[in-house]
Design a protein around this motif. Structure first.
Motif, PDB file in Angstrom:
ATOM      1  N   LYS A 260     -51.695 137.429 106.647  1.00 41.69           N
ATOM      2  CA  LYS A 260     -50.838 136.765 105.659  1.00 41.69           C
ATOM      3  C   LYS A 260     -50.018 137.786 104.887  1.00 41.69           C
TER       4      LYS A 260
ATOM      5  N   HIS B 229     -44.915 120.946 105.275  1.00 44.01           N
ATOM      6  CA  HIS B 229     -45.770 122.116 105.501  1.00 44.01           C
ATOM      7  C   HIS B 229     -45.081 123.430 105.170  1.00 44.01           C
TER       8      HIS B 229
ATOM      9  N   SER C 290     -44.950 125.269 102.547  1.00 42.26           N
ATOM     10  CA  SER C 290     -45.729 125.201 101.303  1.00 42.26           C
ATOM     11  C   SER C 290     -45.019 125.811 100.102  1.00 42.26           C
TER      12      SER C 290
ATOM     13  N   SER D 249     -48.087 133.007 107.857  1.00 41.28           N
ATOM     14  CA  SER D 249     -49.277 132.391 107.277  1.00 41.28           C
ATOM     15  C   SER D 249     -49.162 130.864 107.262  1.00 41.28           C
ATOM     16  N   GLU D 250     -47.964 130.347 107.015  1.00 40.99           N
ATOM     17  CA  GLU D 250     -47.771 128.900 107.033  1.00 40.99           C
ATOM     18  C   GLU D 250     -47.931 128.346 108.454  1.00 40.99           C
TER      19      GLU D 250
ATOM     20  N   GLU E 242     -49.880 129.735 110.814  1.00 40.15           N
ATOM     21  CA  GLU E 242     -51.300 129.825 111.145  1.00 40.15           C
ATOM     22  C   GLU E 242     -52.102 128.685 110.528  1.00 40.15           C
ATOM     23  N   ALA E 243     -51.669 128.217 109.358  1.00 38.27           N
ATOM     24  CA  ALA E 243     -52.363 127.105 108.709  1.00 38.27           C
ATOM     25  C   ALA E 243     -52.275 125.829 109.541  1.00 38.27           C
TER      26      ALA E 243
ATOM     27  N   THR F 257     -55.362 125.149 112.158  1.00 37.31           N
ATOM     28  CA  THR F 257     -56.741 125.033 111.701  1.00 37.31           C
ATOM     29  C   THR F 257     -57.486 123.902 112.409  1.00 37.31           C
TER      30      THR F 257
ATOM     31  N   ARG G 289     -56.516 132.430 116.427  1.00 37.48           N
ATOM     32  CA  ARG G 289     -55.450 132.026 115.511  1.00 37.48           C
ATOM     33  C   ARG G 289     -54.222 132.937 115.673  1.00 37.48           C
TER      34      ARG G 289
END
Length: 446
Positions: free
Chosen positions: A5, A253, A255, A264-265, A267-268, A271, A294
């Motif tokens: 991240k 999404h 964010s 990082s967005e 990779e979220a 999940t 991931r």
């Protein structure tokens, strides 16, 4: 995961997008503008994992406070940054910010000097050859020949070093994970060697059972595919998959609302897929492997969608990807257990490397033990010499003391019969040799 991240966040700054996508356009009235002394607290962005992370983030945070540089940063593209065009704008940064940048560079130089000295001392202490070229690489992100002021060359070096290091960051992570997996298998085989036949058989059966349990999971959708995004839309967002709308999904999404998916967005979004394969409460599931999975998913989407290779997915790039044939991919994503990370030959080479390192350590340990024994022997000899010298000194002192006492207590030698002690008048000369003293008669009283 934290480092990943951080990598994304800092990458945005370096590629000139972080500032412009986070802020609204600023109108600067230079007639009313007053230079203010800025106090810089701890960097707010996450750790990039680079050894010069703090220096990098503090420099960027100061530069983006300068109105002129901020404006140039907003209008620059990636090629301008890589070619050093943006670095030249440092000449127009306000004096108070330049002064702060000078201070940051001096602090970084001091930190590096201490770091290099510590590494040098450790290697020298271990008897290792010091690779001076490798140590000097620690200074590549600044001009160490000018240790006092932050100049255009310093900014250019910092941008190029960070860009290159961040691009290689994922590759380094893959290499580390491969080493981790080979070490895990090596240790498992070593344990088996130390077991008896019965226990070894049980251990092998248990290992195969765990592998089967891990592989027995629901279908994993291709990351970035319609099915994968619809699953997030339904299970995470609680919406009807029949109403799936890519543009709405993107905005939901994104964010931080900057109009981009950073790493990082992205990779979220994976999940839900990862939870199908990995559970921290299951013995058969390795959470280190989950983070590698991931990373693989994120790289796959970036390679497919990030057309300008700026490590960001814009809304336009995302919408274009939803129109490609790959977006409707129905095949299951192949997880790590379906993609061997190393061959038996690579594992043998790794184990041989471990054996060589162990032999080197054992040799050095034996040499150190010999050196220790030799030092102990010499110390014993030295102690014996010191003891002998001390005893000799004590003996000399004792003899000297006895001699002095004997001289003080020894009586005068007695006279033999017929021998008279010589009488010497006070003002007379001693009698000549051979002179016989005659008796003088003493008158008697009648």
């Amino acid at each position: 995961m934290v480092r990943s991240k951080a990598l994304a966040h800092c990458g945005l700054v370096l590629l000139s997008l972080w500032l412009c996508i986070q802020s609204v356009p600023i109108s600067v009235d230079k007639t009313k503008e007053k230079a203010k002394e800025e106090e810089l607290g701890p960097p707010e962005s996450a750790d990039t994992g680079l050894h010069y992370d703090r220096y990098l983030r503090e420099v960027i945070e100061y530069l983006e406070k300068d109105p002129h540089f901020r404006e140039k940063l907003k209008n620059a593209n990636m090629d301008d940054i890589k070619q050093g065009k943006l670095s030249k704008e440092l000449n127009f940064v306000q004096h108070n910010f330049r002064t702060k940048l000078d201070e940051l560079k001096r602090e970084e130089m001091n930190r590096l000097r201490m770091l290099i000295k510590a590494k040098h001392d450790i290697k020298e202490g271990n008897g290792q050859t010091v690779d001076h070229q490798a140590l000097l690489k620690q200074f590549e992100h600044l001009n160490h020949k000018n240790p006092h002021t932050f100049e255009v060359d310093d900014l250019d070096r910092l941008i190029k070093s960070a860009t290159n290091d961040l691009e290689n960051f994922d590759k380094d992570r893959h290499d580390e994970f491969k080493q981790y997996e080979m070490m895990k298998e090596h240790e498992r085989r070593q344990r088996l060697k130390n077991l008896n036949e019965e226990d070894r058989k049980k251990e092998e059966e248990h290992y195969e059972e765990m592998k089967k349990k891990h592989a027995n999971h629901p279908k994993v959708n291709h990351p970035g595919s319609e099915d994968q995004l619809k699953e997030v839309w339904q299970e995470a967002d609680g919406l009807d998959p029949e109403d799936f709308d890519p543009k709405t999904f993107f905005k939901m999404h994104d964010s931080n609302g900057d109009g981009f998916f950073d790493e990082s967005e992205l990779e979220a979004l994976f999940t839900k897929e990862l939870e199908k394969v990995y559970n921290p409460e299951n013995e058969e599931d390795d959470m280190v492997e989950m983070e590698e999975e991931r990373l693989r998913m994120r790289e796959h989407v970036m390679n497919e969608v990030d057309t300008n290779k700026d490590r960001l997915v814009s809304l336009s790039e995302f919408m274009s990807a939803t129109k490609k044939e790959e977006f409707y991919e129905k095949d299951e994503w192949e997880t790590l257990d379906q993609n061997p990370l190393y061959t038996e030959e690579e594992l043998r080479e790794f184990e041989q490397q471990l054996a060589n390192e162990e032999n080197d350590i054992n040799k050095k340990s034996a040499e150190l033990q010999k050196q220790r024994e030799e030092l102990e022997r010499k110390q014993e000899e030295l102690n014996a010499q010191k003891l002998g010298l001390k005893q000799a000194m004590e003996e000399m002192e004792r003899v000297k003391s006895q001699s002095l006492n004997a001289d003080v207590k020894q009586p005068a030698a007695p006279l033999t019969a017929g021998e008279h002690a010589p009488v010497v008048p006070g003002n007379s000369q001693p009698p000549p040799p051979g002179h016989q003293q005659q008796d003088v008669p003493v008158p008697r009283h009648s």
